[in-house]
Each structure stands twice: as C-alpha cells, then as structure tokens.
Write an enzyme that holds these catalytic residues in place. Sequence first.
Site, mmCIF file in Angstrom:
data_model
loop_
_atom_site.group_PDB
_atom_site.id
_atom_site.type_symbol
_atom_site.label_atom_id
_atom_site.label_comp_id
_atom_site.label_asym_id
_atom_site.label_seq_id
_atom_site.Cartn_x
_atom_site.Cartn_y
_atom_site.Cartn_z
ATOM 1 N N HIS A 158 -7.925 -5.179 -0.899
ATOM 2 C CA HIS A 158 -6.815 -4.420 -0.343
ATOM 3 C C HIS A 158 -6.501 -4.881 1.078
ATOM 4 O O HIS A 158 -7.382 -5.008 1.920
ATOM 5 C CB HIS A 158 -7.128 -2.922 -0.327
ATOM 6 C CG HIS A 158 -5.937 -2.085 0.003
ATOM 7 N ND1 HIS A 158 -4.988 -1.749 -0.947
ATOM 8 C CD2 HIS A 158 -5.491 -1.553 1.174
ATOM 9 C CE1 HIS A 158 -4.038 -1.032 -0.374
ATOM 10 N NE2 HIS A 158 -4.319 -0.903 0.920
ATOM 11 N N ASP A 198 -10.046 -3.483 -5.056
ATOM 12 C CA ASP A 198 -9.130 -2.531 -4.430
ATOM 13 C C ASP A 198 -9.136 -1.249 -5.251
ATOM 14 O O ASP A 198 -8.956 -1.289 -6.477
ATOM 15 C CB ASP A 198 -7.721 -3.138 -4.395
ATOM 16 C CG ASP A 198 -6.687 -2.249 -3.727
ATOM 17 O OD1 ASP A 198 -7.055 -1.169 -3.224
ATOM 18 O OD2 ASP A 198 -5.509 -2.631 -3.714
ATOM 19 N N SER A 204 0.823 -1.202 0.000
ATOM 20 C CA SER A 204 0.000 0.000 0.000
ATOM 21 C C SER A 204 0.863 1.262 0.000
ATOM 22 O O SER A 204 1.654 1.467 -0.911
ATOM 23 C CB SER A 204 -0.964 -0.043 1.195
ATOM 24 O OG SER A 204 -1.980 0.929 1.073
#
Length: 437
Positions: A407, A377, A215
């Site tokens: 995610h 995501d 991320s």
Amino acid sequence: MCACVCAGVFMCVYAYACACLCACMFVCACGRLCACPCMRVCVCVCVCACLCMRVCACVRVCVRACVCVQADLSELLGLKDYMGVMYFITLAERVVPLSDQRVLVTEERFDGVEVVLYQPQPDRPTADLRRAVVYLHGGGWCLGSSRMSPYDALARTLVTDLDAMVLSVEYRLAPAHHFPVPYEDVYRVVKHFLQEEVLARYSVDPGRVAVSGDSAGGNLAAAVSQQLRQDPDQKIQLKVQALLYPVLQALDLNTPSYQQNQDMPILPRTLMVRFWSEYFTSDKALFRTMMSNTHNGPESADLLKFVNWGAYLPEPYRAKYNYSVPAVGRDRAVVGVPAPDGGPSRAIGDPRASPLLVPDSALRLLPRAYVLTCEYDVLRDDGIMYVTRLREAGVAVTHEHYGAGFHGAMMFNLWPMDFAIARRMTDNYVRWLQENL
C-alpha cells in the site's frame, strides 16, 4: 509529550545508525574484493548510493511507525488526539507547489474548495483542447494533501506525459470534518469543473476528463463517478476513472487481505480501521466495534451481499480463508455514528462512503475503469471485488495487480526513495491514461 517525541526520535536514530553501520561494513567488504583502486572507489560509490536509498526508505517507514506509537500514547495520556499527532506525516512531506519551465502551477477555489491546478506552460506547443485529470490524494480521509511532494511530482508527470491539466483537490479532512464533508467537497469541485464555460476557460476537451485517486482518494473517485452518473442534471460526464489501491467498503473489515496483511507497515489493519472510524465519528465506540468486525446493524445487513468475498474474490486470493457473514447487531445505536438529521445513521452503508455497495444497475452506468491493487495491502480485496463486480456489470476494466506491491508504493517516487515498483506503477498508470483518455 516530550517523552513521546524523544522516544520516537531515539527509535528513528537507532534504526538509521544500525542501517549505516551495516552499509559501512558491506562497503568495506566490497572494497577489499576489488584489486583495482579505481574499481574500489566505483564499487563503494555505487553501493553507498543504493544503500542510502534503502536506508532513507527504512527511516521513512520507521518514522511513520514511531508517529503511530506517539499518537497512541499521546491520546492515551490525553495530550492530543490521535489524528492530530499523525498529521505530522503530512506536514513532514509538504511542499509549496511552484511553476517550472514546463508546468504552470496556480492555486484557486472551485465552489469554495481549495484546488491546485497544474497546466502546461502557455509557451509549450499543445493541442487546441487537452485532457484533464481530477486527482484526489489519499490519507484515510484524515491525513494527506495535494501539496505533499509525492503528489506534486505525480501531477507534474501527468501534465508533461499527457499534455494534460491536473486538478488536485484539497478537500477538508476528518476528524474535524466527518463524512460526508470530504466527499461533498470533491463532488462540488468536479461538478463545478464539468461546466462548459469552466472547461473552455482551461482549454479542456469535455469528452476527455478523468477522475483518479489513491487509497481514500480512490474511494472518493469511485463515489464521485457513481453519483455523477445518477445525476439527471449532469450534462458532461467523466470519460474514465482510475483507482489506485482504493478503499471501497466498510462493512467487512476481516477480508482475507485484512487478515493476511494486518501487521504490514504503512497501513496495518488497526490504522485502516482507525481511518474508517474517524471518517464517521470521533466516538471511540465505533472504532472498538469495527476492530471486532461487529459494527454492522440492521441498516447495513442487507448490503453485506455486495461485499461477499466468498463470491466476488477469485480463488487464489481466498487461499486458506473461509467466508463467514459478519455479525449484525440488533442495537444500531451502540455504533455511535451521529446522523446529520439526528436520526439513526446510515453512514456505514452509504455508497458515497462505500462505493462497493451500489447495486449492479448503478454499476452498469459507470465509465471505463483502471484499478490497481497490491498483494501486501489490507485493501487488496476491496479493489479486486470491485473489479469482479464491474466486469459482471459489463464495464470495461483494466486490472493491474502487483504481486510484490504494498500500500502506498506508487508514492515512493522521489529520490532517495524512488523505488523501481513505483516507477513501474506510474509508467503503467500513465500509459493507460494515454490510451484511454
């Protein structure tokens, strides 16, 4: 504030109670179907174990959702800033990293930045020189810690499976420290580590060092990889970069994946936009313009070609969506992003914040890459566009896309929330590092 907390607790307990009731009804039904008493017990135990895992996972998602609601309400009432409340998620999963029989854990400072080092125990047989992975945690530059239990578990897996040293960076977080502070912390750590004498101290092979992150950590890993290659004084370079559902650009927050997954749990569009705005400034004007995707100004207008998903996103991912160039405002000052020098800010178009914005000439210099993306995501298209551009620039890229992924899925790696998809992601990620590092 007490009312906010009570409401959140009630929602979590309610969700848990409903799940438990359903579990009990299901177990009873299964038990009645089995004539053998022993079989009934076995069925009940197995079903209960499976359901408990799912219930805990649901509770984890519910808790995060409740924290988001409390954060909004707390900020609205002027009790505490949004990210201050959200930081509860980090605290809830925080652990004290300790050594065990196989892994030696120490905490140090590299060029003034906190790091957690994971190494094979000295008494374990090992090669003269080992691999090293610099790992950067996620959390939208505002949350997260290398000391959270999922990251601690992942670091131990990398140590044991790769016979590697893992260096987890505890970079400073926004909103207390806006861009470029988190990036600069990471860059300083990597530069310090990639010195011959430092690598020798930890018995690390200078030709086998990777940078990786998930991320926002994937964002930092990509940015560091780019900047190191452009540093003429940097003698030792990274061998590979491994980016796990990375966030790579702030110019277009209305890509197909942002639209398709705008209400997905864990990372809805609103939260990702909030992370971006808090990374740059505490001025809420930026958040509002980012939400409407009207935050680009003259400084970033010429860079929009690098995030043209109509060109860089394969047809299956464009689906029903039609590309249109994001609006460009004339008055850049309304964005409200302060610049360190007091002049007009270029932070949104800075490749250290948005690695997807570098030209092809800079991409050609980059090391071999691994990019993991998930269908559910908002950041899916960031990763896929980067894969397309890297390949067009001649960089060797392994792209693994998980059609059932979401995610943060890889961090669901501990009982009772260890998902099969998290194990599969981890296994494939570790295998790639084994083969390429």
